[in-house]
Design an enzyme around this catalytic site. Structure first.
Site, PDB file in Angstrom:
ATOM      1  CE  LYS A 127     -44.270   5.710  35.022  1.00  0.00           C
ATOM      2  NZ  LYS A 127     -43.321   6.777  34.873  1.00  0.00           N
ATOM      3  N   GLY A 148     -37.656   7.635  40.597  1.00  0.00           N
ATOM      4  CA  GLY A 148     -38.300   6.343  40.859  1.00  0.00           C
ATOM      5  C   GLY A 148     -38.478   5.509  39.587  1.00  0.00           C
TER       6      GLY A 148
HETATM    7  C1  R5P Z   1     -43.699   9.943  33.080  1.00  0.00           C
HETATM    8  O1  R5P Z   1     -44.680   9.893  32.415  1.00  0.00           O
HETATM    9  C2  R5P Z   1     -42.454  10.657  32.666  1.00  0.00           C
HETATM   10  O2  R5P Z   1     -42.141  10.422  31.337  1.00  0.00           O
HETATM   11  C3  R5P Z   1     -41.295  10.258  33.554  1.00  0.00           C
HETATM   12  O3  R5P Z   1     -41.078   8.875  33.444  1.00  0.00           O
HETATM   13  C4  R5P Z   1     -41.597  10.603  34.982  1.00  0.00           C
HETATM   14  O4  R5P Z   1     -42.038  11.911  35.055  1.00  0.00           O
HETATM   15  C5  R5P Z   1     -40.393  10.430  35.870  1.00  0.00           C
HETATM   16  O5  R5P Z   1     -40.807  10.712  37.174  1.00  0.00           O
HETATM   17  P1  R5P Z   1     -40.058  10.066  38.398  1.00  0.00           P
HETATM   18  O6  R5P Z   1     -38.594  10.303  38.204  1.00  0.00           O
HETATM   19  O7  R5P Z   1     -40.618  10.782  39.602  1.00  0.00           O
HETATM   20  O8  R5P Z   1     -40.398   8.613  38.426  1.00  0.00           O
END
Ligand code: R5P
Length: 312
Positions: free
Chosen positions: A193, A226
């Site tokens: 991502k 997200g």
């Molecule tokens: C990212 O490095 C984390 O492991 C999570 O995937 C992230 O913090 C999730 O954030 P959000 O729910 O805002 O996409």
């Protein structure tokens, strides 16, 4: 460790603190943790802690700065009241995503917070699933770092899902997802991502076969949701039959619940390191308690016993 075991809590997650003390067959220590009229945090420890082995439970969930300040001030009060040893028990360590500079003129706030906790007077930290394991090295005091993975795996195993595939929703989470996969006995898929801006997640590509399988997305935290919702959408497009998600820390910021409600996610499993609001139930969210694990860790720290068995 000599001295009585006493456990106090700030206001961030009193339900978890009570559950932990129930497991320990203790009452939560009496303390006033409130506010002065001018908005400053007011703390008064209302029982004797002289010579005691004291644990202060506080998650750094919203309002993050307020809860951090409560923790620091409680530690200061306990130190000045002559507690023999103070352990900060931080089930969810906030500011952890700010653990490195991504561009110039940015802070490393996870390190600043580590400094603050140690400077306030904590002798140890007990925490769970730090966003980046390297944060442990930001502390010059001992850190015990628990994992919720085994509890989440047990819950998923009991579902007897057909053809499970564990999915890391980003490159940084591959190690975590792989450990989950090994315990569960599943295959692995990895999503790459990117974040075009803070709090916005876009899937670039996915590696692995999910066609006709039950996908389980594994992450450390759900913030805006997200990452999870985008991953679930891609998994559905690639033919996954069912999509579940497991994460340790359920922050659910902004419109996370609405996004999740409109997603293909069948069930989301988080722990109670952060208390959930009532809307969580409508969003197909299930909570697993980490209280027994924290209670066991606290007891072992108090008795100077090894914690290694808890990490297996
Ligand atoms: C990212 O490095 C984390 O492991 C999570 O995937 C992230 O913090 C999730 O954030 P959000 O729910 O805002 O996409």
């Amino acid at each position: 460790m000599e001295g009585r075991l006493q456990v106090f809590s700030g206001n961030s997650n009193i339900a978890l603190a009570r559950e932990i003390t129930t497991h320990l067959h203790l009452n939560l220590g009496r303390a006033l943790v409130g506010q002065f009229k001018n908005g400053e945090t007011r703390v008064k420890i209302e029982e004797n802690v002289r010579g005691s082995d004291v644990f202060v439970i506080q998650s750094m969930c919203a309002p993050v700065d307020h809860h951090l300040m409560e923790l620091l001030i409680m530690i200061d009060a306990l130190r000045r009241a002559s507690a023999r040893r103070i352990t900060a028990v931080v089930p969810y360590y906030g500011y952890a995503k700010q653990e490195k500079k991504t561009t110039g003129r940015e802070p490393i706030t996870a390190k600043l917070v580590a400094n603050l906790i140690a400077t306030a007077g904590a002798d140890r930290l007990l925490t769970m699933d730090l966003h980046a394991p390297a944060i442990e090295g930001f502390f010059d005091i001992p850190v015990d770092h628990l994992q919720a993975g085994p509890l989440l795996v047990d819950y998923m195993r009991d579902k007897h899902l057909s053809a499970p595939v564990v999915v890391s929703p980003d490159a940084g989470g591959v190690g975590r997802a792989n450990r989950f996969r090994e315990r569960l006995g599943a295959s692995l898929a990895i999503i790459a991502k990117q974040r075009p801006e803070p709090d916005v997640s876009e899937v670039i590509e996915m590696v692995g076969d999910v066609e006709g399988k039950t996908a389980i997305i594994v992450d450390d935290m759900i913030s805006t949701g997200g990452t999870l919702v985008e991953a679930a959408r891609v998994l559905q497009e690639r033919g996954a039959r069912r999509v579940f998600a497991c994460a340790t820390h359920g922050i659910f910021a902004g419109a996370a619940f609405d996004q999740i409600a409109d997603s293909p996610l069948e069930e989301i499993i988080v722990t109670n390191t952060i208390p959930l609001p009532p809307e969580a139930q409508a969003a197909r969210i299930r909570t697993i308690s980490v209280a027994a694990l924290f209670a066991e860790a606290i007891m072992r720290i108090h008795k100077d016993l090894s914690l290694s068995t808890l990490f297996m």
